[in-house]
Design an enzyme around this catalytic site. Structure first.
Site, PDB file in Angstrom:
ATOM      1  N   ILE A  65       9.044 -11.978 -38.339  1.00  0.00           N
ATOM      2  CA  ILE A  65       8.497 -13.419 -39.093  1.00  0.00           C
ATOM      3  C   ILE A  65       8.065 -13.548 -37.300  1.00  0.00           C
ATOM      4  CG2 ILE A  65       9.431 -15.637 -39.665  1.00  0.00           C
ATOM      5  CD1 ILE A  65      12.061 -14.808 -39.918  1.00  0.00           C
ATOM      6  N   CYS A  66       6.202 -14.164 -37.589  1.00  0.00           N
ATOM      7  CA  CYS A  66       4.949 -15.092 -36.820  1.00  0.00           C
ATOM      8  C   CYS A  66       4.948 -15.747 -38.332  1.00  0.00           C
ATOM      9  CB  CYS A  66       4.161 -13.422 -36.720  1.00  0.00           C
ATOM     10  SG  CYS A  66       2.854 -13.076 -38.448  1.00  0.00           S
ATOM     11  N   GLY A  67       3.733 -16.074 -37.670  1.00  0.00           N
ATOM     12  CA  GLY A  67       3.008 -17.742 -37.973  1.00  0.00           C
ATOM     13  C   GLY A  67       2.456 -17.239 -39.618  1.00  0.00           C
ATOM     14  N   ALA A 109       6.192 -17.924 -40.792  1.00  0.00           N
ATOM     15  CA  ALA A 109       6.546 -19.261 -40.628  1.00  0.00           C
ATOM     16  C   ALA A 109       5.831 -20.755 -40.685  1.00  0.00           C
ATOM     17  CB  ALA A 109       7.424 -19.277 -39.043  1.00  0.00           C
TER      18      ALA A 109
END
Length: 158
Positions: A65-67, A109
């Site tokens: 998960i990243c931006g 996210a």
């Protein structure tokens, strides 16, 4: 199944929510590759560690998960033998596994919230690759082998 999970600082809170969901609702074992707080972490570092663990057979699948989910997927896909898919809906997550044998699910996210992410993760973890698209996955692997060990400049010069 042993599941790797990792995030940069942008994905930390979503990672924690997804991790709790898996721990509370499945029999899967989670190995957390960070980050472990909201301090800045570069997503290629986390993606590398998760990809390595999966490639070496330490773990079965991963969630990154990243931006946006894009950076971690791009980074993970640079690791030989890894297929990472960015998914923000249940159908894509299911197909990533069924059609492409994607070892890593990537999410953003800043794109989806924890409730949707739980559904996406559930769809991804509840299916197994049945080799229905084996011919296509084999072609992906052959393309990778063709360029293995070549630098970017060498590939561009061909």
């Amino acid at each position: 199944m042993k599941i790797a999970i990792g995030a940069d600082h942008n994905g930390y809170e979503l990672k924690e929510g997804v991790k709790a969901f898996i721990e509370q609702n499945t029999e899967h074992k989670i190995v957390d590759y960070g980050c472990h707080d909201c301090e800045a972490v570069d997503y290629p570092d986390v993606a590398y560690e998760v990809s390595r663990a999966i490639n070496e057979g330490e773990l079965d699948r991963g969630i990154l998960i990243c931006g946006t989910g894009l950076g971690v997927a791009i980074s993970a896909n640079k690791y030989p033998g890894i297929r990472a898919a960015t998914c923000h809906d249940t159908y894509s997550a299911e197909r990533a596994q069924l059609s492409n044998n994607a070892q890593i699910l990537a999410m953003g996210a800043q794109i989806i919230g924890v409730e949707v992410a739980k559904k996406v993760v559930g769809a991804y973890l509840n299916v197994e690759w049945a080799e229905g698209s084996k011919r296509k996955v084999d072609k992906i692997n052959e393309i990778e082998k063709e360029f293995a060990g070549k630098g970017v400049q060498e590939t561009m010069e061909e």
